[in-house]
Structure formats: C-alpha cells, structure tokens
Design a protein around this motif. Structure first.
Motif, short mmCIF file in Angstrom:
data_model
loop_
_atom_site.label_atom_id
_atom_site.label_comp_id
_atom_site.label_asym_id
_atom_site.label_seq_id
_atom_site.Cartn_x
_atom_site.Cartn_y
_atom_site.Cartn_z
N ALA A 1 -0.01 11.68 17.10
CA ALA A 1 0.79 11.11 18.07
C ALA A 1 2.26 11.16 17.57
CB ALA A 1 0.17 9.78 18.37
N ARG A 2 2.55 10.65 16.45
CA ARG A 2 3.97 10.70 16.09
C ARG A 2 4.58 11.86 16.03
NH1 ARG A 2 3.74 8.05 11.27
NH2 ARG A 2 3.17 5.99 12.29
N GLU B 1 -9.77 7.90 10.79
CA GLU B 1 -9.40 8.69 12.11
C GLU B 1 -8.39 8.04 12.99
OE1 GLU B 1 -13.10 5.78 12.62
OE2 GLU B 1 -12.48 7.35 11.16
N ILE B 2 -8.09 6.73 12.62
CA ILE B 2 -6.98 5.85 13.22
C ILE B 2 -5.63 6.25 12.90
CG2 ILE B 2 -5.96 3.50 13.78
CD1 ILE B 2 -9.12 2.52 13.73
N MET B 3 -5.41 6.33 11.37
CA MET B 3 -4.38 6.64 11.02
C MET B 3 -3.96 8.22 11.19
SD MET B 3 -3.03 4.22 9.43
CE MET B 3 -1.91 5.09 8.54
N MET C 1 0.91 -1.17 -0.02
CA MET C 1 0.03 0.00 0.12
C MET C 1 0.84 1.19 0.02
SD MET C 1 -2.92 -1.15 2.63
CE MET C 1 -4.12 -0.01 2.25
N ALA C 2 0.69 1.99 -1.08
CA ALA C 2 1.55 3.36 -1.10
C ALA C 2 0.72 4.30 -0.18
CB ALA C 2 1.57 3.85 -2.63
N ASP C 3 1.56 5.33 0.47
CA ASP C 3 1.03 6.25 1.25
C ASP C 3 1.36 7.48 0.59
OD1 ASP C 3 -0.03 7.65 3.59
OD2 ASP C 3 1.82 7.70 4.12
#
Length: 72
Positions: free
Chosen positions: A19-20, A11-13, A1-3
């Motif tokens: 957070a990162r 929402e999780i990503m 999977m390319a970002d």
C-alpha cells in the motif's frame, strides 16, 4: 526490531508495504490528487466537543449556585 531482508514478513506487513509503494507511485505521478472535499472539512467533532463541554460547565455552575439563593 531491525528490518532486514532475510526475515520473512507476515501478510499484514506485506500489505502495508504494498500500500505504501502504491501510494508513493501514485503521488509521484500525480495520478491520485486529494479530493477537494477533504481539504475543507468542517471540524464537526471539535465543535460538538466544545458544545458539550460548555453545556457541562453551565450545568455545573447552575448546580453549584443552587444553595446560594435567598429564601423568603
């Protein structure tokens, strides 16, 4: 999977990226040093695992030698 930037993230990503980013900013500025308690934790789980394994080994040896005793 390319970002790629053109696909919307769930929402999780988004929360993970946020957070990162916060963690990176805090570590860069030195605002969030690790507590001293985390550096010198006693490995309780490891010690408990070794203890339980030793007890199981001792029980297996005692059980296996039950029939080797002389009667009389």
């Amino acid at each position: 999977m390319a970002d790629s930037d053109d696909t919307p993230d769930n929402e999780i990503m988004e929360a993970a990226k946020h957070a990162r980013a916060v963690k990176d900013r805090r570590s860069a500025t030195g605002a969030n040093p690790p507590p001293a308690a985390e550096e010198k934790k006693f490995p309780i789980a490891t010690v408990a695992g070794i203890g339980i394994g030793s007890a199981a080994l001792a029980a297996a040896l005692i059980y296996s030698n039950r029939g080797n005793r002389r009667k009389g």
